[in-house]
Design an enzyme around this catalytic site. Structure first.
Site, PDB file in Angstrom:
ATOM      1  N   TYR A   1      23.404  30.625  -1.666  1.00 32.19           N
ATOM      2  CA  TYR A   1      23.818  31.953  -2.143  1.00 32.19           C
ATOM      3  C   TYR A   1      25.286  32.205  -1.873  1.00 32.19           C
ATOM      4  O   TYR A   1      25.816  31.833  -0.812  1.00 32.19           O
ATOM      5  CB  TYR A   1      23.016  33.036  -1.419  1.00 32.19           C
ATOM      6  CG  TYR A   1      21.619  33.241  -1.936  1.00 32.19           C
ATOM      7  CD1 TYR A   1      21.373  33.574  -3.272  1.00 32.19           C
ATOM      8  CD2 TYR A   1      20.533  33.113  -1.088  1.00 32.19           C
ATOM      9  CE1 TYR A   1      20.086  33.768  -3.727  1.00 32.19           C
ATOM     10  CE2 TYR A   1      19.231  33.316  -1.532  1.00 32.19           C
ATOM     11  CZ  TYR A   1      19.016  33.640  -2.863  1.00 32.19           C
ATOM     12  OH  TYR A   1      17.754  33.837  -3.311  1.00 32.19           O
TER      13      TYR A   1
ATOM     14  N   LYS B   1       7.029  42.132  27.928  1.00 38.22           N
ATOM     15  CA  LYS B   1       7.197  43.041  26.787  1.00 38.22           C
ATOM     16  C   LYS B   1       7.491  42.240  25.514  1.00 38.22           C
ATOM     17  O   LYS B   1       7.851  41.062  25.580  1.00 38.22           O
ATOM     18  CB  LYS B   1       8.333  44.016  27.084  1.00 38.22           C
ATOM     19  CG  LYS B   1       9.695  43.345  27.294  1.00 38.22           C
ATOM     20  CD  LYS B   1      10.695  44.316  27.915  1.00 38.22           C
ATOM     21  CE  LYS B   1      12.055  43.647  28.106  1.00 38.22           C
ATOM     22  NZ  LYS B   1      12.961  44.478  28.914  1.00 38.22           N
TER      23      LYS B   1
HETATM   24  C1  LIG Z   1      13.482  43.723  29.956  1.00 36.43           C
HETATM   25  C2  LIG Z   1      13.606  44.267  31.320  1.00 36.43           C
HETATM   26  C3  LIG Z   1      13.587  43.415  32.436  1.00 36.43           C
HETATM   27  C4  LIG Z   1      13.639  41.922  32.317  1.00 36.43           C
HETATM   28  O1  LIG Z   1      14.967  41.544  31.992  1.00 36.43           O
HETATM   29  P1  LIG Z   1      15.425  40.025  31.892  1.00 36.43           P
HETATM   30  O2  LIG Z   1      16.903  40.125  31.721  1.00 36.43           O
HETATM   31  O3  LIG Z   1      14.753  39.470  30.693  1.00 36.43           O
HETATM   32  O4  LIG Z   1      15.020  39.340  33.135  1.00 36.43           O
HETATM   33  C5  LIG Z   1      13.557  44.001  33.696  1.00 36.43           C
HETATM   34  N1  LIG Z   1      13.570  45.345  33.841  1.00 36.43           N
HETATM   35  C6  LIG Z   1      13.625  46.195  32.793  1.00 36.43           C
HETATM   36  C7  LIG Z   1      13.668  47.662  33.034  1.00 36.43           C
HETATM   37  C8  LIG Z   1      13.651  45.686  31.495  1.00 36.43           C
HETATM   38  O5  LIG Z   1      13.731  46.528  30.458  1.00 36.43           O
END
Ligand SMILES: *Cc1c(COP(=O)(O)O)cnc(C)c1O
Length: 357
Positions: A245, A27
């Site tokens: 800044y 993702k």
């Molecule tokens: C993002 C996600 C993962 C992966 O999680 P990590 O901590 O990056 O291994 C697995 N399952 C779901 C439902 C997620 O949203």
């Protein structure tokens, strides 16, 4: 981006998890690393099941991997079942409304299309309540489709010994056994490392594939991302002057400063800057670690190179913000965040170069 390291990290987790299947979570553009290169590398390493968050991410992934199993974690938005079906995508159904919609679509079209069912075991973010899941378990054979996965998600698996993790595992084991012949999946990266009891039939690692820390105190696998930026000016400033800044940091000594081409628009967080009260992140210049001085601007940040030999740094040199011993989680810790956010914030202005693919 080291695609060879990603492939190695996946193979390490796949070997650890067997006989459970090791999927890959890609993702958010493969955690910011570039899904168009990362997903094919994972496929070549042997991954066959992939998870994304959005339908649009899934469509892009389908174009890359025509034969992969692709799950859409954020589930089914209203009236999108036909779009998912057309692209061969599997929504992760997290409510009775979503299950009904998918079931109706399958019945109306005389087709049995796989989809996952997400049960909430204590995170209270997505998924069927336990009551809904138990009720569904009694009737799921009457659905218009055959669930291909029963899953849940751990809220605290990164924190060793958290009580919620053990509770979620017990609740999930109880729910999953009510769906005989449907593979179960509970573990993200951290869960995968917690042992056999957490792996069920399929594990869903993300961050560990990309070189991040999964469980506090457990070392990461091979690092994946290296971040190099250019020095665009080297200058001096007298003691007592301020940098950047807000004049947030006053120089305690006559200083040499290197201004580098990276800012918060590139994902170097403003919280990573330095002030009179706190030191910010480090980068490596001429083989030595140097601290940021003053705030991070949109496009620029300044490093203190006073301790380096005179002439050691010149305009056009390279500063390393990730790599050579600076991990994603080091950078995150000094920015007040986590490795996930560092990776997914890597800016669109960087030229991404891939090695080991
Ligand atoms: C993002 C996600 C993962 C992966 O999680 P990590 O901590 O990056 O291994 C697995 N399952 C779901 C439902 C997620 O949203």
């Amino acid at each position: 981006m080291d695609l060879g390291a990603i492939a190695d990290n996946w193979r390490t987790l796949a070997a650890l998890s067997a006989p459970a299947e090791c999927a890959a979570v890609v993702k958010a553009n493969a955690y910011g690393l570039g899904v168009d290169r990362v997903a094919p590398a994972l496929w070549r390493a042997g991954a066959r099941t992939f998870f994304v968050a959005h339908f649009k991410e899934a469509l892009a992934l389908r174009a890359l991997l025509p034969d992969a199993v692709i799950y859409v974690l954020n589930g089914l938005l209203p009236d999108t079942a036909d779009d998912h079906a057309a692209a061969g995508l599997r929504p992760v159904l997290g409510s009775v409304a979503e299950i009904t919609e998918w079931s109706d679509y399958c019945r109306d079209n005389g087709t049995d299309l796989p989809a996952a069912i997400h049960v909430d075991t204590g995170m209270h973010r997505l998924g069927l309540s336990l009551e809904e899941a138990v009720q569904l378990a009694g009737t799921y054979r009457m659905l218009g489709f055959t669930p291909s996965l029963i899953m849940s998600h751990l809220a605290c698996a990164d924190t060793p010994g958290h009580v919620l993790t053990a509770r979620q595992r017990m609740v999930f084991a109880d729910v999953a056994r009510r769906f005989p012949n449907v593979p179960g999946s509970l573990a993200n990266s951290a869960g995968t490392l917690l042992g056999r009891d957490f792996r069920f039939e399929l594990v869903r690692p993300g961050i560990f594939l990309y070189g991040g820390v999964a469980i506090t105190g457990v070392p990461p696998l091979r690092p994946v991302a290296r971040l190099e930026v250019k020095v665009i000016q080297v200058a001096t400033a007298p003691a007592g002057e301020t940098v950047g800044y807000g004049a947030a940091q006053r120089l305690k000594r006559a200083s040499r400063l290197a201004t580098v081409s990276i800012g918060y628009a590139d994902g170097l967080f403003r919280a990573a800057g330095s002030s009179d009260l706190a030191k910010g992140v480090e980068a490596i210049l001429a083989g030595r670690r140097c601290h940021l001085v003053g705030r991070v601007s949109m496009d620029l940040a300044t490093l203190d190179i006073t301790d380096l030999p005179e002439g050691a740094v010149e305009r056009g040199d390279t500063a390393v913000f990730l790599g050579d011993g600076i991990s994603v989680d080091d950078l995150a810790a000094r920015s007040g965040t986590i490795g996930y956010e560092v990776l997914t914030s890597l800016g669109a202005r960087y030229a991404r170069r891939y090695v080991g693919g």
